[in-house]
Motif scaffolding. Structure first.
Motif, PDB file in Angstrom:
ATOM      1  N   GLU A  36       0.787  -1.125   0.460  1.00  0.00           N
ATOM      2  CA  GLU A  36      -0.369  -0.211   0.150  1.00  0.00           C
ATOM      3  C   GLU A  36       0.786   1.630  -0.129  1.00  0.00           C
ATOM      4  O   GLU A  36       0.362   2.138  -0.906  1.00  0.00           O
ATOM      5  N   ARG A  37       1.646   1.790   0.675  1.00  0.00           N
ATOM      6  CA  ARG A  37       3.358   2.810   1.097  1.00  0.00           C
ATOM      7  C   ARG A  37       2.929   2.662  -0.636  1.00  0.00           C
ATOM      8  O   ARG A  37       3.708   3.722  -0.773  1.00  0.00           O
ATOM      9  N   MET A  38       3.586   1.831  -1.234  1.00  0.00           N
ATOM     10  CA  MET A  38       3.992   1.979  -2.616  1.00  0.00           C
ATOM     11  C   MET A  38       3.109   1.969  -3.264  1.00  0.00           C
ATOM     12  O   MET A  38       4.003   3.524  -5.136  1.00  0.00           O
ATOM     13  N   LYS A  39       2.376   3.338  -3.474  1.00  0.00           N
ATOM     14  CA  LYS A  39       1.208   3.875  -3.793  1.00  0.00           C
ATOM     15  C   LYS A  39       0.690   5.004  -3.773  1.00  0.00           C
ATOM     16  O   LYS A  39       0.579   6.298  -4.470  1.00  0.00           O
ATOM     17  N   ASP A  40       1.933   5.501  -2.522  1.00  0.00           N
ATOM     18  CA  ASP A  40       2.272   7.510  -2.485  1.00  0.00           C
ATOM     19  C   ASP A  40       3.830   7.781  -3.396  1.00  0.00           C
ATOM     20  O   ASP A  40       4.758   7.098  -2.427  1.00  0.00           O
ATOM     21  N   PRO A  41       3.536   8.529  -3.801  1.00  0.00           N
ATOM     22  CA  PRO A  41       3.987   9.514  -4.473  1.00  0.00           C
ATOM     23  C   PRO A  41       5.415   9.707  -3.309  1.00  0.00           C
ATOM     24  O   PRO A  41       6.538   9.963  -3.921  1.00  0.00           O
TER      25      PRO A  41
END
Length: 428
Positions: free
Chosen positions: A342-347
């Protein structure tokens, strides 16, 4: 005078220069065999690889083609196994077989001086393996023993459970024979299955190394004599559509560790997002400095290793994460993995250092492809075996140089769908 290396100062880091992979020359013989030619290197050595249609997905019985390929090395109709071994050893040759999703291959490495004597033998090993009853029985017993050992490993059992859940129980990529079923395979079954795929129009010969015109002419002459056969079709591999994920567990009460396998369905190799998606998967868990390794291994000490990879087929793909941990920390490992996904989705979660490290890693891997004519041909061969698009090497280089937080976050947002998360565990 011995020079003393100053180990207190790190060496300078240089940017990777332009990378370019030249295409192999492809010649189609009158009978349909495609010969792929790639010359290079300074050593007088070469590799002959014969690629046949028919792999794991087309095997009439689970693991039938894998066993047939193994027996290429156990003798031909004209050269019994011990005689074949003596010839190869005398000429300093090395052989190997591989089975992929849709293809099987026999490879032979040799010196250029031994090439004229060994080239006809390569054709013989492919076209007329003996499938000797004693050699077949020995090979089957060896593989059955290996499967018996694998069945006691948590990683293997979790992987089998995952394939059955995601691909389907009857899917050819999920089918695994029991040791008892494997032993029942007969030489007649092996021969019939193998001979069904000998149509030259489906064959590819990959010749690489320090090539001469004479070597190329000899290869063309040798493989042009293969007669036509019934075509061997390679149908499209189908996978179930999943609207939501699932979970399964294999109980292994005596195990000291638990195997964990996580998968998410994504797009296949023919999709334009496949290459940038692959970069996002590497960032997640595809190298030692990945997010999963830094969090779950380095920071929390839950595992010795955790990896993420992209399983790419022509029309479908899967994000796959594999690890092992103590039974008491399985749920923590899974929850932390989901958090990282999920953290990968935050630039904003990406640092310049992370982007730089990822870019350099991918470019270094691509540079490694250029090391030898054999490694270059291995990469080019994927156009046949894995349906990679033309220019796949250049696409990866361009993407690695253009990496940015927005690109990686966009791929994660589009394809790392945790509502379709599949989890398979094996252990206590």
């Amino acid at each position: 005078m011995i020079e003393t290396i100053d180990r207190t100062t790190a060496p300078a880091v240089h940017d990777m220069g332009p990378l370019s992979l030249a295409e192999a020359e492809v010649r189609t013989l009158p009978n349909g065999v495609n010969i792929h030619l790639l010359s290079g290197g300074d050593a007088e050595v070469c590799r002959i690889r014969v690629l046949l249609p028919g792999g794991i997905a087309e095997s009439p019985v689970p693991q039938l083609f894998q066993m047939a390929n193994t027996l290429f090395l156990e003798g031909t109709m004209s050269h019994p196994g011990d005689e074949l071994s003596d010839i190869l050893e005398y000429n300093g040759a090395w052989t190997g077989v591989e089975t992929s999703t849709h293809h099987s291959s026999l490879s032979l490495y040799c010196t250029n001086s031994a090439y004229p004597a060994l080239l006809p033998l390569v054709k013989e090993m492919v076209m007329s393996p003996a499938f000797d009853p004693e050699a077949t029985a020995n090979a089957l017993r060896t593989e059955a023993a290996r499967l018996e050992v694998e069945n006691h490993k948590v990683a293997y059992r979790a992987s089998c459970a995952m394939r059955s859940m995601v691909y389907g129980e009857e899917h050819p990529l999920a089918a695994v024979p029991s040791p008892e079923e494997l032993i029942k395979i007969t030489p007649e079954q092996l021969r019939a299955a193998h001979e069904s795929r000998l149509d030259p129009r489906g064959m590819h010969v990959f010749l690489s190394g320090r090539l001469t015109d004479d070597m190329i002419r000899e290869a063309e002459s040798t493989f042009s004599s293969i007669p036509l056969h019934e075509p061997f079709p390679l149908p499209r591999l189908q996978f179930p559509e999943h609207a939501e994920g699932g979970r399964t567990h294999v109980d292994m009460p005596d195990s000291l560790q638990s195997g964990v396998r996580i998968m998410i369905p994504v797009v296949g190799r023919n999709h334009p997002d496949y290459v940038p998606l692959r970069m996002a998967v590497i960032a997640l868990g595809g190298y030692f400095g990945s997010r999963l390794m830094l969090n779950i291994r380095e920071e929390k000490g839950l595992t010795y290793g955790i990896t993420a990879s992209l399983l790419g087929y022509r029309h479908s793909g899967f994000l796959s994460i594999t690890s092992q941990t103590d039974p008491s920390t399985v749920e923590l490992l899974i929850s932390e993995t989901v958090n990282e996904i999920e953290r990968m989705k935050d630039p904003a979660s990406y640092t310049p250092d992370e982007i730089d490290r990822l870019s350099r890693f991918v470019l270094s891997e691509l540079a490694g492809v250029l090391d030898t004519p054999f490694s270059r041909m291995d990469f080019l061969q994927t156009e046949v075996t894995a349906s990679t698009p033309a220019g796949y090497y250049a696409m990866q280089e361009q993407c690695a140089r253009a990496l940015c937080p927005e690109l990686l976050a966009d791929m994660a947002e589009k394809y790392f769908d945790t509502s379709r998360l599949f989890i398979a565990t094996a252990g206590k």
